[in-house]
Design an enzyme around this catalytic site. Structure first.
Site, mmCIF file in Angstrom:
data_model
loop_
_atom_site.group_PDB
_atom_site.id
_atom_site.type_symbol
_atom_site.label_atom_id
_atom_site.label_comp_id
_atom_site.label_asym_id
_atom_site.label_seq_id
_atom_site.Cartn_x
_atom_site.Cartn_y
_atom_site.Cartn_z
ATOM 1 N N ARG A 181 -11.800 1.675 -8.677
ATOM 2 C CA ARG A 181 -10.919 2.841 -8.890
ATOM 3 C C ARG A 181 -11.139 3.423 -10.285
ATOM 4 N NH1 ARG A 181 -5.355 2.485 -5.611
ATOM 5 N NH2 ARG A 181 -6.257 1.660 -3.703
ATOM 6 N N ARG A 214 -4.815 -2.126 8.749
ATOM 7 C CA ARG A 214 -5.970 -3.011 8.573
ATOM 8 C C ARG A 214 -5.636 -4.084 7.553
ATOM 9 N NH1 ARG A 214 -7.979 2.202 6.962
ATOM 10 N NH2 ARG A 214 -7.554 2.494 4.758
ATOM 11 N N ASP A 222 0.835 -1.212 0.000
ATOM 12 C CA ASP A 222 0.000 0.000 0.000
ATOM 13 C C ASP A 222 0.870 1.263 0.000
ATOM 14 O OD1 ASP A 222 -2.347 1.431 0.019
ATOM 15 O OD2 ASP A 222 -2.642 1.271 2.189
ATOM 16 N N GLY A 223 0.280 2.344 -0.485
ATOM 17 C CA GLY A 223 0.937 3.647 -0.412
ATOM 18 C C GLY A 223 1.537 4.132 -1.719
ATOM 19 N N ASN A 224 1.289 3.417 -2.818
ATOM 20 C CA ASN A 224 1.817 3.869 -4.116
ATOM 21 C C ASN A 224 1.276 5.251 -4.490
ATOM 22 O OD1 ASN A 224 2.994 1.382 -4.354
ATOM 23 N ND2 ASN A 224 1.538 0.580 -5.858
ATOM 24 N N GLU A 227 1.481 -12.977 12.612
ATOM 25 C CA GLU A 227 1.974 -11.755 13.224
ATOM 26 C C GLU A 227 1.833 -10.629 12.208
ATOM 27 O OE1 GLU A 227 3.301 -11.392 16.358
ATOM 28 O OE2 GLU A 227 2.722 -13.475 16.730
ATOM 29 N N ARG A 285 -0.013 7.692 -2.588
ATOM 30 C CA ARG A 285 0.491 8.805 -1.766
ATOM 31 C C ARG A 285 1.976 9.050 -2.024
ATOM 32 N NH1 ARG A 285 -1.233 6.317 3.473
ATOM 33 N NH2 ARG A 285 -1.645 4.578 2.053
ATOM 34 N N ASN A 327 -10.633 -3.176 -5.856
ATOM 35 C CA ASN A 327 -9.869 -2.202 -6.650
ATOM 36 C C ASN A 327 -10.503 -1.894 -8.003
ATOM 37 O OD1 ASN A 327 -6.598 -3.294 -5.428
ATOM 38 N ND2 ASN A 327 -7.884 -1.631 -4.719
ATOM 39 N N TRP A 328 -11.456 -2.733 -8.447
ATOM 40 C CA TRP A 328 -12.137 -2.433 -9.725
ATOM 41 C C TRP A 328 -12.882 -1.103 -9.645
ATOM 42 C CZ3 TRP A 328 -10.506 -5.136 -13.608
ATOM 43 C CH2 TRP A 328 -10.127 -6.474 -13.441
ATOM 44 N N HIS A 361 2.284 3.517 -9.012
ATOM 45 C CA HIS A 361 2.155 2.076 -9.240
ATOM 46 C C HIS A 361 3.358 1.555 -10.037
ATOM 47 C CE1 HIS A 361 -1.663 2.068 -7.344
ATOM 48 N NE2 HIS A 361 -2.277 2.753 -8.285
HETATM 49 C C1 FPP Z 1 -1.943 0.223 -3.209
HETATM 50 O O1 FPP Z 1 -1.514 1.559 -3.280
HETATM 51 C C2 FPP Z 1 -1.503 -0.520 -4.378
HETATM 52 C C3 FPP Z 1 -2.346 -1.114 -5.296
HETATM 53 C C4 FPP Z 1 -3.802 -1.056 -5.194
HETATM 54 C C5 FPP Z 1 -1.806 -1.814 -6.465
HETATM 55 C C6 FPP Z 1 -0.518 -2.504 -6.237
HETATM 56 C C7 FPP Z 1 0.174 -2.580 -7.510
HETATM 57 C C8 FPP Z 1 1.502 -2.698 -7.696
HETATM 58 C C9 FPP Z 1 2.480 -2.847 -6.619
HETATM 59 C C10 FPP Z 1 2.094 -2.676 -9.044
HETATM 60 C C11 FPP Z 1 1.434 -3.495 -10.086
HETATM 61 C C12 FPP Z 1 1.324 -4.924 -9.805
HETATM 62 C C13 FPP Z 1 2.060 -5.874 -10.375
HETATM 63 C C14 FPP Z 1 1.781 -7.308 -10.083
HETATM 64 C C15 FPP Z 1 3.161 -5.573 -11.289
HETATM 65 P P1 FPP Z 1 -2.615 2.691 -3.281
HETATM 66 O O2 FPP Z 1 -2.891 3.079 -4.680
HETATM 67 O O3 FPP Z 1 -3.819 2.238 -2.512
HETATM 68 O O4 FPP Z 1 -1.871 3.828 -2.531
HETATM 69 P P2 FPP Z 1 -2.551 4.976 -1.649
HETATM 70 O O5 FPP Z 1 -3.179 4.266 -0.472
HETATM 71 O O6 FPP Z 1 -1.395 5.829 -1.270
HETATM 72 O O7 FPP Z 1 -3.549 5.673 -2.518
#
Ligand code: FPP
Length: 251
Positions: free
Chosen positions: A78, A197, A27-29, A210, A31, A75-76, A44
């Site tokens: 989004r 969570r 998570d966190g891509n 854990e 932000r 996630n669909w 991402h």
């Molecule tokens: C959560 O960050 C991340 C995702 C919903 C997607 C994860 C995807 C990748 C790591 C890359 C693509 C996958 C592969 C298999 C190559 P967020 O968008 O919820 O971040 P945020 O909470 O900061 O908005």
């Protein structure tokens, strides 16, 4: 294991008790990108770039199974452009990295509902699973279009379809029919990005694992962070609901 162009020069710390199975909510891509005035897609992309580094480090430590939550059934919802970007990144990840993963002895598996995945990506995932099925060094599960509650529902439905009686619906039979099948439950679940969570990830399988929560965003979760999570895990005392004296027997 050689997945990255330059394996980390940071020496492996000694980890006394290693988890067999580590699960990660990446998570966190978004932000991470927004804090750098980049688009969420760029976040991402950076997250996808980080996969090799993290897989390699867990592999160097000797972790047997790594389960990565790449796309949830939720996630669909989004924005379409973001969903399409993640599909492209996953497609590119397999196109670009499959042979390196295979050469490193990694068995790739998919968790979740493959039928709901766009056909081009689904085809690649099936190909990757088939190509790497006999590898034994490490198993990497890509949870893509995965939801934990749906996993449980599908397992119970499969049991009923097989004609199981009420008595045959047990913790063991449900576990065996989950998408994780014969794999052991995760011992450690890591969530990056600051939230604390589980978000419908492995809700059944994570009953006794854990948790390691870190504020570090997924694209920044590198070698030192992998090491720190494993060192912290090794200091935990797992009791599985027993009193401490019984601990040795339970472990
Ligand atoms: C959560 O960050 C991340 C995702 C919903 C997607 C994860 C995807 C990748 C790591 C890359 C693509 C996958 C592969 C298999 C190559 P967020 O968008 O919820 O971040 P945020 O909470 O900061 O908005």
């Amino acid at each position: 294991m050689v997945l990255t162009a330059q394996p980390s020069p940071i020496p492996l710390p000694r980890v006394r008790t290693l988890p067999r199975h580590v699960a990660v909510i990446m998570d966190g891509n978004g932000r991470w990108a927004e804090s750098r005035s980049l688009s969420r897609q760029e976040g991402h992309r950076a997250g996808a770039e980080n996969l090799r580094t993290v897989i390699e480090r867990f592999g160097e430590h000797g972790v047997e199974i790594l389960t990565l939550f790449a796309f949830s059934t939720e996630n669909w919802g989004r924005p379409r452009a973001e969903v399409e970007a993640i599909m492209r990144l996953a497609t590119r990840f397999i196109d670009r990295d499959l042979e390196a993963l295979h050469d490193a002895g990694i068995r790739l598996q998919h968790l979740g509902d493959i039928d709901g995945v766009p056909s081009g990506l689904a085809k690649r995932i099936r190909k990757a699973v088939e190509r790497t099925r006999d590898n034994t060094r490490m198993t990497v599960n890509l949870a893509f279009n995965y939801g934990g509650r749906a996993d449980i529902v599908a397992a119970v439905r499969a049991l009923i379809a097989e004609g199981a009686t009420a008595e045959e619906i047990t913790e063991e039979s449900i576990s065996a029919h989950l998408t994780t099948g014969a794999l052991p439950d995760p011992d450690l679940l890591i969530r990056t990005g600051g939230e604390r969570r589980i978000s419908n990830f492995l809700v059944w399988q994570a009953a006794y694992c854990e948790y390691h929560f870190t504020a570090t965003a997924w694209p920044d979760f590198g070698v030192p962070e992998v090491d720190a999570a494993l060192v912290e895990f090794s200091r935990r005392r797992r009791r599985f609901g027993l009193v401490p004296e019984d601990n040795g027997a339970a472990e």
